[in-house]
Scaffold this motif. Structure first.
Motif, PDB file in Angstrom:
ATOM      1  N   LEU A  53      -6.177  10.827  46.586  1.00 11.94           N
ATOM      2  CA  LEU A  53      -5.380  11.709  47.424  1.00 11.94           C
ATOM      3  C   LEU A  53      -3.897  11.517  47.122  1.00 11.94           C
ATOM      4  O   LEU A  53      -3.436  10.410  46.876  1.00 11.94           O
ATOM      5  CB  LEU A  53      -5.670  11.426  48.896  1.00 11.94           C
ATOM      6  N   GLY A  54      -3.193  12.624  47.118  1.00 14.18           N
ATOM      7  CA  GLY A  54      -1.754  12.553  46.908  1.00 14.18           C
ATOM      8  C   GLY A  54      -1.334  12.664  45.464  1.00 14.18           C
ATOM      9  O   GLY A  54      -0.143  12.793  45.167  1.00 14.18           O
ATOM     10  N   GLU A  55      -2.287  12.651  44.551  1.00 11.97           N
ATOM     11  CA  GLU A  55      -1.955  12.807  43.131  1.00 11.97           C
ATOM     12  C   GLU A  55      -2.976  13.715  42.470  1.00 11.97           C
ATOM     13  O   GLU A  55      -4.178  13.509  42.594  1.00 11.97           O
ATOM     14  CB  GLU A  55      -1.937  11.459  42.411  1.00 11.97           C
ATOM     15  N   LYS A  56      -2.487  14.724  41.784  1.00  7.86           N
ATOM     16  CA  LYS A  56      -3.384  15.654  41.119  1.00  7.86           C
ATOM     17  C   LYS A  56      -3.845  15.090  39.787  1.00  7.86           C
ATOM     18  O   LYS A  56      -3.086  14.462  39.071  1.00  7.86           O
ATOM     19  CB  LYS A  56      -2.689  17.006  40.918  1.00  7.86           C
ATOM     20  N   ARG A  57      -5.117  15.310  39.486  1.00  7.62           N
ATOM     21  CA  ARG A  57      -5.692  14.904  38.217  1.00  7.62           C
ATOM     22  C   ARG A  57      -6.412  16.093  37.590  1.00  7.62           C
ATOM     23  O   ARG A  57      -6.835  17.021  38.281  1.00  7.62           O
ATOM     24  CB  ARG A  57      -6.689  13.753  38.418  1.00  7.62           C
ATOM     25  N   SER A  58      -6.576  16.044  36.286  1.00 15.80           N
ATOM     26  CA  SER A  58      -7.285  17.106  35.584  1.00 15.80           C
ATOM     27  C   SER A  58      -8.781  16.912  35.738  1.00 15.80           C
ATOM     28  O   SER A  58      -9.309  15.834  35.444  1.00 15.80           O
ATOM     29  CB  SER A  58      -6.905  17.098  34.100  1.00 15.80           C
ATOM     30  N   VAL A  59      -9.462  17.941  36.201  1.00 16.52           N
ATOM     31  CA  VAL A  59     -10.911  17.882  36.448  1.00 16.52           C
ATOM     32  C   VAL A  59     -11.589  18.966  35.608  1.00 16.52           C
ATOM     33  O   VAL A  59     -11.267  20.148  35.734  1.00 16.52           O
ATOM     34  CB  VAL A  59     -11.237  18.097  37.938  1.00 16.52           C
ATOM     35  N   ASP A 106       2.826  10.323  31.538  1.00 18.85           N
ATOM     36  CA  ASP A 106       3.238  11.704  31.763  1.00 18.85           C
ATOM     37  C   ASP A 106       2.026  12.592  31.523  1.00 18.85           C
ATOM     38  O   ASP A 106       1.610  12.801  30.382  1.00 18.85           O
ATOM     39  CB  ASP A 106       4.380  12.057  30.804  1.00 18.85           C
ATOM     40  N   TRP A 107       1.441  13.109  32.600  1.00 14.07           N
ATOM     41  CA  TRP A 107       0.234  13.913  32.470  1.00 14.07           C
ATOM     42  C   TRP A 107       0.486  15.205  31.699  1.00 14.07           C
ATOM     43  O   TRP A 107      -0.450  15.848  31.220  1.00 14.07           O
ATOM     44  CB  TRP A 107      -0.341  14.248  33.845  1.00 14.07           C
ATOM     45  N   LYS A 108       1.729  15.632  31.585  1.00 13.36           N
ATOM     46  CA  LYS A 108       2.050  16.879  30.890  1.00 13.36           C
ATOM     47  C   LYS A 108       2.497  16.643  29.444  1.00 13.36           C
ATOM     48  O   LYS A 108       2.951  17.570  28.778  1.00 13.36           O
ATOM     49  CB  LYS A 108       3.162  17.617  31.651  1.00 13.36           C
ATOM     50  N   SER A 109       2.357  15.423  28.946  1.00 10.06           N
ATOM     51  CA  SER A 109       2.776  15.134  27.573  1.00 10.06           C
ATOM     52  C   SER A 109       1.968  15.951  26.572  1.00 10.06           C
ATOM     53  O   SER A 109       0.744  16.077  26.684  1.00 10.06           O
ATOM     54  CB  SER A 109       2.599  13.640  27.265  1.00 10.06           C
ATOM     55  N   THR A 110       2.651  16.498  25.560  1.00 14.71           N
ATOM     56  CA  THR A 110       1.957  17.246  24.516  1.00 14.71           C
ATOM     57  C   THR A 110       1.249  16.320  23.532  1.00 14.71           C
ATOM     58  O   THR A 110       0.420  16.775  22.742  1.00 14.71           O
ATOM     59  CB  THR A 110       2.941  18.127  23.734  1.00 14.71           C
TER      60      THR A 110
END
Length: 442
Positions: free
Chosen positions: A295-301, A407-411
């Protein structure tokens, strides 16, 4: 204690799970079971595909580091398997690979990062006519604006990933491996714990499958079952097919793979349905949502979908305009999103869990997992036995310390599209393709 009679539970019947089951059975392990929520081949498995790129490059001494040495070791073993293992060799097509770019920045990146660092003979392609000469007349009709490429004809080409995975699955079953697939009987909903260790897994039907050793090899779905301390990011790519006649497809046989690292790639048409697969190239899509576990943090599912965003279709058609404009306006016959799991450094993660000694994780294909199919199960078996060679072990170890500030958005060094990681949550319902396939309910 690990013996031939030890019970071994593999979670995941995708590329790595089937390979591991096969190698364990070949080594004489008598009590191996595999669980998966889908029948083989799974619609969410990265290996459920008509073709994938396979290439091996030896690294020049001046460019060697631990990660590149390890990756070369993995691909060298995979190449040997594709060429010599009868379970896999029918599905390898050594047609060569062309790696290319179409902007000065990308071209320089390829030259410095791939060509200068690798041993081998590369044929340099500087003009549209150079590209056309790599394939039969009439295949490459585009103008290749700004393109430059390097053709590697040896130890490279493509694999029929789906057929190879089914072949591994079939042989593993013949050797005694038990596969429990489909929901609810094969769908793992939680790992089972006892006395501070992982002792099995619970499936959706309420069954607890006990085992002496558990191997978590569920690909992009793995971090739904275990806290990987941010080491895994489920990431998806997009692919689509266009139909060809049998006569047309015959003229496209034995083509080298044409890969533009910022625009896309294609391989020869599927021999069964005569469909040409095209992938647009980009840093990937994630599906960022808030999960009950974190909770409180989005993850890729991950999720399964046999459609792609319209923006991905447009990118695929742009790639065709550059290379094969005579096909660029054909309707799509199939499309889907394809999931993998990225580690922070894009090296594999194959290690005993530091807190749960009976649990081995075998994940993190990071876009390079399917081509490892013939041999990766052997390396995973080595890790289970405690015999993984040192040059690999120090690269693929459990390493949450490098993911602390991830960084979850790292390329992660990938290019193409908008040059950023995209989010399926930003794609509206009317911004997906609507392809009608055989048996479709659309």
């Amino acid at each position: 204690m690990l013996t031939a009679k030890s019970s071994i539970l593999i979670i995941g019947a995708g590329t790595w799970g089937c390979s591991t089951a096969l190698h364990l059975a070949r080594r004489g392990y008598e009590n191996v079971q595999v669980l998966d929520p889908f029948e083989v081949p799974s619609p969410i498995a990265a290996g459920n595909d008509v073709n994938k790129i396979m290439e091996h490059k030896e690294v020049k001494d001046s460019h060697k580091d631990a990660r590149s040495i390890a990756f070369a070791t993995f691909t060298r073993a995979a190449l040997k398997g594709w060429k010599t293992d009868p379970v896999f060799s029918p599905y390898f097509h050594e047609t060569g690979v062309i790696v290319s770019g179409s902007t000065p920045e990308i071209i320089q990146h390829i030259l410095e990062g791939e060509i200068d660092s690798a041993k081998g003979d590369f044929v340099t392609l500087k003009t549209a006519e150079d590209f056309r000469r790599t394939m039969p007349p009439g295949v490459l009709t585009g103008k290749f604006p700004g393109w430059k490429g390097w053709f590697s004809p040896k130890d490279a080409g493509w694999i029929h990933a789906r057929k190879a995975m089914i072949s591994a699955y079939t042989e593993a079953k013949r050797l005694g491996v038990k596969f429990t697939t489909g929901t609810p009987h094969g769908k793992v909903v939680a790992l089972a714990y006892h006395n501070g260790d992982v002792t099995g897994a619970q499936t959706a039907d309420g069954t607890i499958h006990h085992a002496d050793h558990v191997i978590l090899a569920a690909g992009a779905g793995s971090d739904q079952l275990l806290d990987f301390k941010k080491q895994l990011r489920p990431t998806a790519w997009t692919l689509c097919h266009i139909s060809m006649t049998a006569e047309e497809a015959q003229g496209y046989r034995n083509l080298p793979v044409l890969f533009n690292v910022a625009k896309g790639f294609f391989m020869e048409p599927d021999e069964d349905k005569h469909e040409l697969k095209i992938c647009d190239e980009h840093p990937g899509y994630c599906n960022f949502i808030e999960t009950p576990k974190i909770l409180g943090e989005k993850r890729s599912v991950p999720f399964a979908k046999e459609q792609i965003p319209l923006e991905a279709e447009a990118r695929a058609r742009s790639f065709l305009q550059d290379t094969m404009p005579h096909l660029a306006d054909r309707p799509l016959s199939f499309a889907r999103i394809c999931w993998d799991a990225d580690t922070v450094d894009r090296a594999f993660l194959i290690d005993r869990h530091p807190e749960f000694p009976s649990l081995l994780v075998a994940v993190g294909g990071s876009g390079n997992g399917a081509m490892q199919m013939p041999s990766i199960g052997g390396f995973i078996a080595d890790a289970l036995e405690g015999n993984l060679q040192e040059e690999l072990k120090k690269v693929v170890l459990w390493r949450p310390e490098i993911a602390i500030a991830r960084d979850w958005k790292s390329t992660q060094g990938r290019f193409g599209g908008p040059d950023r990681v995209m989010d399926f949550q930003d794609v509206k319902d009317n911004e997906w393709t609507c392809i009608r396939t055989e048996g479709s309910k659309l």
